[in-house]
Motif scaffolding. Structure first.
Motif, PDB file in Angstrom:
ATOM      1  N   TYR A  25     -25.859  -3.486  18.836  1.00 32.37           N
ATOM      2  CA  TYR A  25     -25.052  -3.021  17.702  1.00 32.37           C
ATOM      3  C   TYR A  25     -24.008  -1.954  18.047  1.00 32.37           C
ATOM      4  O   TYR A  25     -23.132  -1.668  17.247  1.00 32.37           O
ATOM      5  CB  TYR A  25     -25.967  -2.488  16.589  1.00 32.37           C
ATOM      6  N   TYR A  26     -24.095  -1.368  19.209  1.00 31.41           N
ATOM      7  CA  TYR A  26     -23.218  -0.252  19.578  1.00 31.41           C
ATOM      8  C   TYR A  26     -21.721  -0.580  19.476  1.00 31.41           C
ATOM      9  O   TYR A  26     -20.967   0.187  18.869  1.00 31.41           O
ATOM     10  CB  TYR A  26     -23.555   0.237  20.996  1.00 31.41           C
ATOM     11  N   PRO A  27     -21.257  -1.718  20.039  1.00 34.54           N
ATOM     12  CA  PRO A  27     -19.806  -1.987  19.995  1.00 34.54           C
ATOM     13  C   PRO A  27     -19.243  -2.058  18.574  1.00 34.54           C
ATOM     14  O   PRO A  27     -18.172  -1.513  18.304  1.00 34.54           O
ATOM     15  CB  PRO A  27     -19.674  -3.341  20.713  1.00 34.54           C
ATOM     16  N   THR A  50     -24.816   8.329  15.055  1.00 31.71           N
ATOM     17  CA  THR A  50     -25.372   7.272  14.200  1.00 31.71           C
ATOM     18  C   THR A  50     -26.701   6.774  14.758  1.00 31.71           C
ATOM     19  O   THR A  50     -27.704   6.685  14.039  1.00 31.71           O
ATOM     20  CB  THR A  50     -24.375   6.096  14.078  1.00 31.71           C
ATOM     21  N   PHE A  51     -26.707   6.457  16.057  1.00 32.14           N
ATOM     22  CA  PHE A  51     -27.929   5.937  16.659  1.00 32.14           C
ATOM     23  C   PHE A  51     -29.000   7.019  16.807  1.00 32.14           C
ATOM     24  O   PHE A  51     -30.197   6.733  16.692  1.00 32.14           O
ATOM     25  CB  PHE A  51     -27.623   5.258  17.997  1.00 32.14           C
ATOM     26  N   ILE A  74     -25.121   4.699   7.799  1.00 35.30           N
ATOM     27  CA  ILE A  74     -25.191   5.992   8.494  1.00 35.30           C
ATOM     28  C   ILE A  74     -23.822   6.351   9.064  1.00 35.30           C
ATOM     29  O   ILE A  74     -23.325   7.468   8.877  1.00 35.30           O
ATOM     30  CB  ILE A  74     -26.247   5.959   9.626  1.00 35.30           C
ATOM     31  N   ALA A  75     -23.195   5.389   9.751  1.00 34.53           N
ATOM     32  CA  ALA A  75     -21.878   5.634  10.370  1.00 34.53           C
ATOM     33  C   ALA A  75     -20.836   5.982   9.320  1.00 34.53           C
ATOM     34  O   ALA A  75     -20.021   6.894   9.512  1.00 34.53           O
ATOM     35  CB  ALA A  75     -21.443   4.403  11.161  1.00 34.53           C
ATOM     36  N   ARG A  76     -20.883   5.300   8.209  1.00 27.89           N
ATOM     37  CA  ARG A  76     -19.910   5.551   7.125  1.00 27.89           C
ATOM     38  C   ARG A  76     -20.059   6.974   6.588  1.00 27.89           C
ATOM     39  O   ARG A  76     -19.069   7.678   6.374  1.00 27.89           O
ATOM     40  CB  ARG A  76     -20.128   4.528   6.015  1.00 27.89           C
ATOM     41  N   ASN A  77     -21.280   7.400   6.361  1.00 30.50           N
ATOM     42  CA  ASN A  77     -21.512   8.761   5.869  1.00 30.50           C
ATOM     43  C   ASN A  77     -21.043   9.803   6.879  1.00 30.50           C
ATOM     44  O   ASN A  77     -20.432  10.816   6.508  1.00 30.50           O
ATOM     45  CB  ASN A  77     -22.992   8.961   5.531  1.00 30.50           C
TER      46      ASN A  77
END
Length: 198
Positions: A25-27, A50-51, A74-77
């Motif tokens: 999922y990283y990319p 995020t991770f 999570i990334a969006r926040n």
């Protein structure tokens, strides 16, 4: 092995399964963070955060949908928090950040065919609609996953994405008409020019 099995094993203490999950999922998460903050360094930091947050709370995670949607949330926040802090920077700091961004995007756009057009098209849309179109077509997310991440119902996501595509189509058709008329003008104008022999 799928993400459900990865998460089950991670929650049972087999932390070695974090590696394939993160690599998988990283990319996409980094691409999303870069799209939001327009800085490679900040995107890397936000992706790692995020991770980190996911790993910290994986014991409480319940597989109520796709793990990807949870990671994007999570990334969006994190991106929203970063952008909120950035707005409070001084004008000089913002200008310096924009200079760095311009240097970075020009090198990226040289590498990615059509990236300039994609950016130009996305900028035609309001931010909330732009984000949804980006998620759908640049990150290949489903409408349902976009709805989970953004907190908007699926029908509204579909509507906004489709409206975005209408804006793109109208813009591109308008550009083609302008190019065609310009070419016709140049063709007709050059026919009227007197021929000068040497």
């Amino acid at each position: 092995m799928d993400e459900v099995e990865w998460i089950r094993r991670i929650q049972e203490g087999e932390t070695q399964y974090l590696t394939p999950l993160i690599e998988h999922y990283y990319p996409g998460i980094q691409k999303y963070c870069y799209y939001r903050v327009r800085s490679e360094e900040e995107a890397k930091d936000l992706t790692q955060e995020t991770f980190y947050r996911f790993c910290r709370s994986v014991d409480k995670y319940r597989h109520a949908g796709k793990c990807l949607a949870y990671l994007y949330t999570i990334a969006r926040n994190l991106c929203n928090d970063y952008l909120q802090k950035r707005r409070s920077l001084s004008w000089e700091q913002v200008q310096e950040t924009e200079k760095v961004y311009t240097r970075q995007t020009s090198s990226i756009e040289e590498q990615v065919e059509g990236a300039q057009l994609v950016t130009e098209l996305l900028l035609l849309l309001p931010e909330e609609q732009r984000e949804m179109v980006f998620m759908r077509y640049c990150l290949d997310m489903t409408f349902r996953d976009i709805a989970r991440v953004t907190g908007v119902n699926v029908c509204m996501v579909q509507y906004r994405v489709n409206r975005g595509l209408v804006v793109f189509r109208n813009y591109l058709e308008g550009s083609e008409i302008v190019e065609k008329k310009t070419a016709e003008f140049h063709h007709n104008y050059t026919k009227k020019l007197p021929f000068i022999s040497r």
